[in-house]
Design an enzyme around this catalytic site. Structure first.
Site, PDB file in Angstrom:
ATOM      1  N   LYS A  80     -17.630  57.069  26.390  1.00 56.24           N
ATOM      2  CA  LYS A  80     -16.402  57.639  26.953  1.00 56.24           C
ATOM      3  C   LYS A  80     -15.228  57.081  26.163  1.00 56.24           C
ATOM      4  CE  LYS A  80     -15.277  60.274  30.530  1.00 56.24           C
ATOM      5  NZ  LYS A  80     -16.031  61.371  31.124  1.00 56.24           N
ATOM      6  N   GLY A 180     -13.671  74.262  47.619  1.00 58.43           N
ATOM      7  CA  GLY A 180     -13.188  74.530  46.262  1.00 58.43           C
ATOM      8  C   GLY A 180     -13.938  75.690  45.632  1.00 58.43           C
ATOM      9  N   VAL A 181     -13.238  76.809  45.444  1.00 54.64           N
ATOM     10  CA  VAL A 181     -13.893  77.964  44.816  1.00 54.64           C
ATOM     11  C   VAL A 181     -13.195  78.284  43.493  1.00 54.64           C
ATOM     12  CG1 VAL A 181     -15.066  78.967  46.790  1.00 54.64           C
ATOM     13  CG2 VAL A 181     -12.648  79.446  46.480  1.00 54.64           C
ATOM     14  N   GLY A 182     -13.093  77.255  42.658  1.00 56.09           N
ATOM     15  CA  GLY A 182     -12.555  77.416  41.304  1.00 56.09           C
ATOM     16  C   GLY A 182     -13.674  77.860  40.382  1.00 56.09           C
ATOM     17  N   HIS A 183     -13.735  77.276  39.187  1.00 55.27           N
ATOM     18  CA  HIS A 183     -14.740  77.707  38.213  1.00 55.27           C
ATOM     19  C   HIS A 183     -16.161  77.561  38.752  1.00 55.27           C
ATOM     20  CE1 HIS A 183     -11.335  77.238  35.436  1.00 55.27           C
ATOM     21  NE2 HIS A 183     -11.936  78.226  34.813  1.00 55.27           N
ATOM     22  N   VAL A 184     -16.541  76.332  39.097  1.00 53.10           N
ATOM     23  CA  VAL A 184     -17.909  76.076  39.553  1.00 53.10           C
ATOM     24  C   VAL A 184     -18.153  76.740  40.908  1.00 53.10           C
ATOM     25  CG1 VAL A 184     -19.547  74.280  40.237  1.00 53.10           C
ATOM     26  CG2 VAL A 184     -18.039  73.896  38.280  1.00 53.10           C
ATOM     27  N   TYR A 186     -16.823  79.285  42.418  1.00 56.48           N
ATOM     28  CA  TYR A 186     -16.926  80.753  42.418  1.00 56.48           C
ATOM     29  C   TYR A 186     -18.329  81.206  41.989  1.00 56.48           C
ATOM     30  CZ  TYR A 186     -16.500  85.631  41.201  1.00 56.48           C
ATOM     31  OH  TYR A 186     -16.729  86.980  41.118  1.00 56.48           O
TER      32      TYR A 186
END
Ligand code: NAD
Length: 357
Positions: A80, A180-184, A186
């Site tokens: 990282k 949370g229905v963002g990228h992942v 959805y």
């Protein structure tokens, strides 16, 4: 902070301090372990309050990547990087190119990628100076948006958890609460809907909620209400630290299996609390390993959607193994995932040592 004490406590191989006078670059690259392969992990840019905080973050996150990559069965180690600075005002082409030169100087021991505070554009600057940057858009020869694969891994993880804990082969009629229905989130809703699951969703953006309500017949709830809904599965796909004393007290779920990073406020304390409440927890870094799996095939120059799909679907089997270890050893699933990772690291370490003998 005693740096060598910390390095030896967490077992890092190398911690690199990067400085360039002209651009003001101050960065730390932490290579935790390269037993399984080159150390892969994103580059975070953050206005850390102290240098100690920056070093500690790089060290903690790189160690996490070793476990994630090892448990997911990828030939990648853990690394990282952190750049000390405010991503809203301290970014420049020169800064990222300077960082890229440091990455290049490590000859492939560390491969960087996008993370909190850095963007695809920043990676493009880094790419001008080094071959060792991954997760780029398809038009730059990269593997593109990882979220559909993160969602696929999460979906497989939900299937495995439902099979193991509820003894059901199908998701038909299973109620899943998605935060949370963002990228992942959805893509996950799409797959769950197709499998016949019932969806309960929340998001801070009304339009995102509306989309999944209209497309997949999801039921919407407001904010914190999601923790107390009647559902078998809770799939956090937004924030970290949402599994804590307060929320566990309200939960009626049987399973927590979602794509968000760092879901447990305290891995040990809240891992144990979930176990006591008989809530099966899918360790986040394993269930959301679909994204890094997508990047892995880019790194080895063998990218194909079919191969990524096959490997990501294997998250089902990995989680099954983790659940079996946890039950047999009477430990939390987070501890079981760490054991699985350590088993693989030891195995490869022994192979190396025998080879050198
Ligand atoms: P995203 O930003 O596209 O989606 C997150 C969604 O959560 C947004 O729609 C946001 O409005 C919503 N949200 C934020 N706070 C909320 C709250 N308090 N209540 C309800 N909704 C809230 O991000 P993403 O790429 O979908 O990632 C989601 C999570 O998965 C993150 O924790 C991320 O670190 C993790 N993750 C993502 C990937 C990936 O491939 N994108 C890979 C591994 C892990």
């Amino acid at each position: 902070m005693k740096i060598f004490d910390a390095i030896s406590k967490y077992g890092h191989e190398q911690v690199v301090f990067c400085h360039e006078q002209a651009t003001g670059l101050r960065a730390v690259i932490a290579i935790h372990n390269t037993i399984c392969g080159p150390a892969l992990g994103g580059c975070r840019m953050w206005p850390f309050e102290s240098e100690e905080e920056a070093i500690a973050d790089a060290m903690r996150l790189s160690r996490g990547m070793t476990y994630k990559n090892a448990a997911a069965g990828l030939n990648l180690g853990g690394g990282k990087a952190v750049i000390i600075g405010d991503p809203n005002k301290d970014k420049s082409e020169a800064l990222f190119r300077a960082f890229g030169r440091f990455v290049q100087s490590l000859g492939g021991r560390y491969i960087t990628a996008e993370d909190v505070g850095t963007s695809v554009e920043d990676m493009e600057y880094i790419k001008m100076e080094t071959d060792y940057v991954a997760g780029l858009p398809m038009q730059f020869g990269g593997s593109g948006d990882p979220s559909p694969f993160t969602a696929l891994g999460t979906y497989e993880g939900i299937r495995a958890s439902v099979k193991y804990h509820l003894k059901k082969d199908s998701l038909k009629g299973i109620r899943v609460a998605i935060q949370g229905v963002g990228h992942v989130g959805y893509y996950l809703c799409e797959m769950l809907h197709e499998a016949g699951a019932e969806l309960i969703v929340t998001d801070i953006f009304e339009d995102k909620v509306e989309k999944v309500v209209n497309e997949f017949g999801a039921k919407a709830v407001q904010g914190d209400e999601i923790y107390a809904v009647d559902a078998e599965v809770f799939a956090p796909c937004a924030l970290g630290a949402i599994v804590n004393d307060d929320t566990i007290g309200r939960m009626k779920f049987k399973i927590i299996a979602g794509g968000a990073n760092n879901q447990l406020l305290d891995e040990e304390i809240h891992g144990k609390k979930l176990k006591e409440k008989n809530i099966l927890y899918a360790p986040d870094y394993l269930i959301n390993a679909g994204g890094v799996t997508n990047v892995f095939f880019e790194v080895i120059n063998e990218y194909s959607k079919d191969r990524v799909t096959k490997k990501v679907k294997n998250i089902y089997n990995i989680l099954m193994e983790v659940y079996q270890i946890a039950e047999k050893e009477n430990i939390t699933t987070a501890e079981a995932a760490a054991r699985l990772a350590e088993k693989r690291l030891n195995l490869i370490r022994n192979v190396h040592q025998n080879y050198l003998r």
